[in-house]
Design an enzyme around this catalytic site. Structure first.
Site, PDB file in Angstrom:
ATOM      1  N   SER A 162      11.294   0.501  12.744  1.00 38.65           N
ATOM      2  CA  SER A 162      11.414  -0.556  11.740  1.00 38.65           C
ATOM      3  C   SER A 162      11.395  -1.940  12.397  1.00 38.65           C
ATOM      4  O   SER A 162      10.433  -2.274  13.074  1.00 38.65           O
ATOM      5  CB  SER A 162      12.663  -0.320  10.897  1.00 38.65           C
ATOM      6  OG  SER A 162      12.599  -1.102   9.749  1.00 38.65           O
ATOM      7  N   ASP A 209       6.956   5.100   2.483  1.00 40.57           N
ATOM      8  CA  ASP A 209       7.870   4.049   2.952  1.00 40.57           C
ATOM      9  C   ASP A 209       7.790   2.855   2.005  1.00 40.57           C
ATOM     10  O   ASP A 209       6.728   2.252   1.834  1.00 40.57           O
ATOM     11  CB  ASP A 209       7.441   3.638   4.374  1.00 40.57           C
ATOM     12  CG  ASP A 209       8.479   2.800   5.094  1.00 40.57           C
ATOM     13  OD1 ASP A 209       9.279   2.120   4.413  1.00 40.57           O
ATOM     14  OD2 ASP A 209       8.472   2.816   6.332  1.00 40.57           O
ATOM     15  N   HIS A 241      11.028   5.719   4.762  1.00 41.80           N
ATOM     16  CA  HIS A 241      11.328   4.819   5.865  1.00 41.80           C
ATOM     17  C   HIS A 241      12.244   5.410   6.941  1.00 41.80           C
ATOM     18  O   HIS A 241      12.171   5.024   8.095  1.00 41.80           O
ATOM     19  CB  HIS A 241      11.937   3.521   5.322  1.00 41.80           C
ATOM     20  CG  HIS A 241      12.091   2.456   6.356  1.00 41.80           C
ATOM     21  ND1 HIS A 241      11.009   1.931   7.040  1.00 41.80           N
ATOM     22  CD2 HIS A 241      13.189   1.836   6.868  1.00 41.80           C
ATOM     23  CE1 HIS A 241      11.436   1.028   7.906  1.00 41.80           C
ATOM     24  NE2 HIS A 241      12.750   0.954   7.818  1.00 41.80           N
TER      25      HIS A 241
HETATM   26  O1  9J3 Z   1      14.894  -0.820   8.927  1.00 41.92           O
HETATM   27  C1  9J3 Z   1      14.446  -1.967   9.071  1.00 41.92           C
HETATM   28  O2  9J3 Z   1      14.542  -2.595  10.140  1.00 41.92           O
HETATM   29  C2  9J3 Z   1      13.833  -2.591   7.813  1.00 41.92           C
HETATM   30  C3  9J3 Z   1      13.627  -4.027   7.872  1.00 41.92           C
HETATM   31  C4  9J3 Z   1      14.078  -4.714   6.605  1.00 41.92           C
HETATM   32  O3  9J3 Z   1      14.070  -4.174   5.534  1.00 41.92           O
HETATM   33  O4  9J3 Z   1      14.513  -5.951   6.737  1.00 41.92           O
HETATM   34  C5  9J3 Z   1      14.912  -6.628   5.545  1.00 41.92           C
HETATM   35  C6  9J3 Z   1      15.474  -7.936   5.911  1.00 41.92           C
END
Ligand code: 9J3
Length: 290
Positions: A162, A209, A241
């Site tokens: 992520s 995702d 995700h």
């Molecule tokens: O799991 C993640 O790092 C998702 C990134 C995200 O949703 O950031 C929102 C600010």
């Protein structure tokens, strides 16, 4: 017959030894001609690439007080007779810690790598900061860590999930000396342009995702990376995700094969990289050098 001095005898012996060793090195076997000096472990099979490897491993904890990142867990082979290993720093996603990625260390390290699953200074750090922390963790690994003497400092890789996956591609963009990047469901909002990446890069997306949607993240990231760098995109069908936090066979196999091929230059794994997947992917793109 003229007596030779001890020094001359030693000199002659060393010269002969050098010739013998030189002949050994210069005469590759059929296998030696094709395999990498960094190759480790038995010949891979379709089964072995889906399982833990043959190296026994142990772990060491790095405290959060360390400078430049938030500490973490190093998983490394216990063997001291297998030469040095490539090393991978792995960054977590937004608000996560390395406790969410416990599959990565044992799976990858047991195949002959040093794996550092880090924490970030703050669980809210952005991908750019995660990239900086990944590089700091690599520096710590090779210079200061308990595993330093086991690591080949020229064979380093970055990975993460992520925001850690976004950081992975940013770190690769900044440091072309990195040998491989593996971004799991990467997320980056500030840019989708990784045209500066000169590092072999694998991106693993998840079809369903909704946080790092592949149409807005993995796919444009993949498309922007130059083909000459070598790249692959595997989108695992039916997954969401959290895929990066799970020991998923397609994901783990793809990651292992990518690291073997590009960190260790282990061409025995080419059979498993072209293609990386034959089923279970909703999208698969690659440059497949063969
Ligand atoms: O799991 C993640 O790092 C998702 C990134 C995200 O949703 O950031 C929102 C600010």
């Amino acid at each position: 017959m003229r007596k030779r001095s001890v020094g001359a005898s030693i000199t002659a012996f060393l010269a002969m030894l050098a010739m013998v060793l030189g002949a050994l090195v210069a005469q590759p076997t059929a296998a030696g001609a094709q395999s990498s000096p960094f190759a480790k472990g038995p010949n891979p099979t379709a089964t072995s690439v889906t399982q833990n490897g043959t190296f026994a491993t142990t772990t060491a904890t790095v405290p959060a007080s360390v400078a430049g990142f938030g500490g973490g867990t190093i998983t490394y082979p216990t063997s001291t007779t297998s030469g040095t290993f490539g090393a991978i720093a792995f960054a977590p996603g937004f608000t996560a810690t390395n406790a969410s990625y416990t599959w990565v260390g044992p799976r990858i390290a047991s195949h002959g790598f040093v794996v550092f699953a880090i924490n970030t200074d703050s669980r809210f750090d952005n991908p750019s900061s995660r990239a900086t922390q990944l590089q700091n963790a690599l520096n710590y690994l090779v210079n200061n860590s308990v595993a330093a003497s086991r690591i080949d400092r020229n064979r380093l890789a970055v990975s993460g999930h992520s925001m850690g996956g976004g950081g992975t591609l940013i770190a690769a963009d900044r440091n072309a000396a990195i040998q491989a990047a593996v971004a799991l469901q990467p997320w980056n909002s500030s840019s989708t342009n990784f045209s500066g990446v000169d590092v072999p890069s694998l991106i693993v997306g998840a079809q369903n995702d909704t946080i790092a949607a592949v149409n807005q993240h993995s796919i444009p990231f993949y498309n922007s990376i130059p083909a000459a760098s070598e790249k692959a995109l595997v989108v695992v069908a039916g997954q969401s995700h959290g895929l990066g936090t799970t020991l998923n066979t397609i994901q783990a196999r793809s990651m292992l094969v990518w690291l073997k091929r590009y960190v260790d230059d282990d061409t025995r794994y080419e059979a498993f990289i072209c293609p990386l997947v034959t089923s279970g992917a909703s999208d698969y793109r690659n440059t497949c050098p063969g």
